[in-house]
Write a protein that holds these residues in place. Structure first.
Motif, PDB file in Angstrom:
ATOM      1  N   ARG A  87       0.863  -1.184   0.000  1.00  0.00           N
ATOM      2  CA  ARG A  87       0.000   0.000   0.000  1.00  0.00           C
ATOM      3  C   ARG A  87       0.893   1.225   0.000  1.00  0.00           C
ATOM      4  O   ARG A  87       1.685   1.418   0.909  1.00  0.00           O
ATOM      5  CB  ARG A  87      -0.910   0.011   1.235  1.00  0.00           C
ATOM      6  CG  ARG A  87      -1.940  -1.111   1.234  1.00  0.00           C
ATOM      7  CD  ARG A  87      -2.977  -0.931   0.111  1.00  0.00           C
ATOM      8  NE  ARG A  87      -3.849  -2.101  -0.008  1.00  0.00           N
ATOM      9  CZ  ARG A  87      -3.607  -3.163  -0.790  1.00  0.00           C
ATOM     10  NH1 ARG A  87      -2.514  -3.199  -1.541  1.00  0.00           N
ATOM     11  NH2 ARG A  87      -4.439  -4.173  -0.835  1.00  0.00           N
ATOM     12  N   ARG A 124       0.989   5.152   0.240  1.00  0.00           N
ATOM     13  CA  ARG A 124       0.206   6.321   0.615  1.00  0.00           C
ATOM     14  C   ARG A 124       1.104   7.536   0.471  1.00  0.00           C
ATOM     15  O   ARG A 124       2.089   7.660   1.196  1.00  0.00           O
ATOM     16  CB  ARG A 124      -0.269   6.206   2.061  1.00  0.00           C
ATOM     17  CG  ARG A 124      -0.993   4.909   2.395  1.00  0.00           C
ATOM     18  CD  ARG A 124      -2.218   4.696   1.526  1.00  0.00           C
ATOM     19  NE  ARG A 124      -2.994   3.539   1.959  1.00  0.00           N
ATOM     20  CZ  ARG A 124      -3.765   2.821   1.172  1.00  0.00           C
ATOM     21  NH1 ARG A 124      -3.857   3.103  -0.122  1.00  0.00           N
ATOM     22  NH2 ARG A 124      -4.457   1.815   1.654  1.00  0.00           N
ATOM     23  N   SER A 127       4.146   4.158   3.428  1.00  0.00           N
ATOM     24  CA  SER A 127       3.905   2.961   2.615  1.00  0.00           C
ATOM     25  C   SER A 127       4.305   1.714   3.373  1.00  0.00           C
ATOM     26  O   SER A 127       5.222   1.735   4.192  1.00  0.00           O
ATOM     27  CB  SER A 127       4.689   3.051   1.301  1.00  0.00           C
ATOM     28  OG  SER A 127       4.215   4.145   0.542  1.00  0.00           O
ATOM     29  N   THR A 153       2.300  -5.340   2.081  1.00  0.00           N
ATOM     30  CA  THR A 153       1.102  -6.000   2.599  1.00  0.00           C
ATOM     31  C   THR A 153       0.899  -7.353   1.913  1.00  0.00           C
ATOM     32  O   THR A 153      -0.014  -7.501   1.096  1.00  0.00           O
ATOM     33  CB  THR A 153      -0.146  -5.119   2.364  1.00  0.00           C
ATOM     34  OG1 THR A 153      -0.177  -4.745   0.968  1.00  0.00           O
ATOM     35  CG2 THR A 153      -0.119  -3.860   3.205  1.00  0.00           C
ATOM     36  N   ASP A 168      -2.005  -2.377  -5.037  1.00  0.00           N
ATOM     37  CA  ASP A 168      -2.605  -1.102  -4.631  1.00  0.00           C
ATOM     38  C   ASP A 168      -3.421  -0.574  -5.821  1.00  0.00           C
ATOM     39  O   ASP A 168      -2.874  -0.009  -6.767  1.00  0.00           O
ATOM     40  CB  ASP A 168      -1.493  -0.119  -4.239  1.00  0.00           C
ATOM     41  CG  ASP A 168      -2.054   1.165  -3.636  1.00  0.00           C
ATOM     42  OD1 ASP A 168      -3.106   1.643  -4.119  1.00  0.00           O
ATOM     43  OD2 ASP A 168      -1.433   1.684  -2.693  1.00  0.00           O
TER      44      ASP A 168
END
Ligand code: ADP
Ligand code: MN
Length: 380
Positions: free
Chosen positions: A253, A255, A346, A349, A355
């Motif tokens: 992920r 971000r 980040s 995951t 993502d």
């Protein structure tokens, strides 16, 4: 002065530094999450290939007046306390302090560990801990740099409700939510003025789905002529296509991570970079051809007596070629580059799939670049 503020920084917080004779190393204050992300990137080679090379960490301490580390010559600038990673000797050698000064400064700082610990508590985060990264703008004479913030969500899942609401609104009011990316800052070389035209993050935030193509037009505005610019955009399209294939297989992920895109803004340097590339490709093709012809000749002759010897010779040739090519790790003139940066929010995951917000962003950027090629460069 050991550390300099990074030139060509187009986005983010102040405080990104660089060091080395050619400022080849970025030194960036590290939040634990970004440090962790880089440390773990060795397990994700396919994505790591798109990231700046990670050299290790560096701990800085402020050289405060009256304290053990005080040296009036460095004027309160950060000095090296300790460095993990293989660039230590290079960094020390690259500093303009003579070796003895640098060693004294480092020793003085290490002798005062409480100073560092106190500061860390005051600041809430240990802002003396830095990550050392490859400077991606090295190899460009006039780097035209764009920071493209990727994804539809800008905050971590564990952010406060206040932060979620605030950044959720930012996403909804910019191209982040509808397109999956936002132009952050960028700068474009203007050869007539011999200066960079700079666009702040406010410019990027003001763009909408309808106007963002004009944002890209502003970025691709260096006065290089349409042929070179078409080539630049086509190269970015190729790279983004490869990048898309990569992130569709990666489970993480991102971000507020960014794609850092760079093209050469100086026409002469651009052409030089292009011919270096073409020479390299020609050399590889010539080698492959020679290899195939040799193989075919040997097959015909059916002569396998001294096969072993010949294989050894081949290996030597190959090593020679590699060495010539790399020239002591010096970075040659580049034409374009594109890299993923900024992992303060980040995480890897495993098991959770790609993502989708970032996938969406790459797809919309690709569609817009293709539209630009079609509308402005008549490429179907
Ligand atoms: P922040 O968390 O403050 O947003 P970033 O990692 O995004 O920090 O870096 C801020 C800016 O610094 C980027 O927009 C870019 O201009 C520059 N920068 C960061 N890392 C690199 C790098 N490895 N090479 C070249 N420039 C970089
Ligand atoms: Mn950033």
């Amino acid at each position: 002065m050991i550390l300099n503020p990074l030139s060509n920084q187009v986005g983010g917080h102040d405080g990104v530094l660089s060091m080395g004779d050619d400022n080849e190393i970025i030194v960036k204050p590290a939040l634990p999450q970004e440090l962790k992300f880089y440390e773990e990137s060795v397990l994700h080679a396919e994505l790591a290939a798109w990231m700046p090379t990670y050299y290790g960490t560096l701990t800085l301490t402020r050289n405060q007046p009256g304290q053990a580390g005080d040296q009036s010559s460095t004027n309160g600038a950060p000095i090296i306390k300790a460095l993990n990673g293989y660039v230590l000797s290079d960094m020390m050698a690259a500093s303009t302090l003579d070796e003895e000064d640098a060693a004294n400064a480092a020793a003085a700082a290490i002798a005062e560990p409480d100073v560092v610990a106190d500061e860390a508590e005051d600041n809430g985060v240990n802002d003396d801990e830095c990550i050392c990264l490859e400077n991606v703008s090295l190899g460009f004479k006039k780097p035209c740099v764009l920071d493209l913030k990727m994804g539809t969500q800008l905050y971590d899942d564990d952010a406060s409700e206040e932060k979620k609401a605030r950044l959720g609104a930012v996403a909804a009011n910019t191209t982040t939510l509808p397109l999956g990316f936002r132009m952050t800052g960028f700068e474009v070389y203007d050869s007539e003025k011999d200066d960079f035209t700079k666009y702040s993050k406010h410019y990027g935030k003001g763009l909408t789905e309808d106007t963002v193509l004009d944002g890209f037009r502003a970025y691709f505005a260096a006065k290089l002529g349409p042929e070179r610019m078409r080539l630049i955009i086509e190269r970015f399209v190729n790279d983004l296509t490869d990048f898309l294939a990569t992130i569709e297989t990666q489970e993480l992920r991102m971000r507020s991570s960014s794609l850092l895109m760079i093209y050469e803004g100086d026409a002469e340097a651009f052409d030089a970079g292009l011919s270096i590339e073409q020479e390299k490709i020609a050399a590889v093709v010539a080698r492959a051809q020679a290899h195939m012809e040799k193989g075919a000749r040997e097959d015909q002759e059916g002569d396998d007596e001294d096969d072993d010897n010949e294989e050894d010779e081949d290996d030597e040739d190959f090593e020679d070629y590699e060495e010539d090519d790399e020239e002591d790790g010096e970075v040659g003139q580049k034409v374009t580059d594109i890299r993923l940066i900024d992992f303060a929010h980040s995480t890897w995951t495993p098991g959770q799939g790609p993502d989708e917000g970032v996938v969406k962003g790459v797809k919309s950027a690709l569609a817009l670049f293709e539209k630009l090629l079609k509308e402005d460069y008549q490429i179907e």
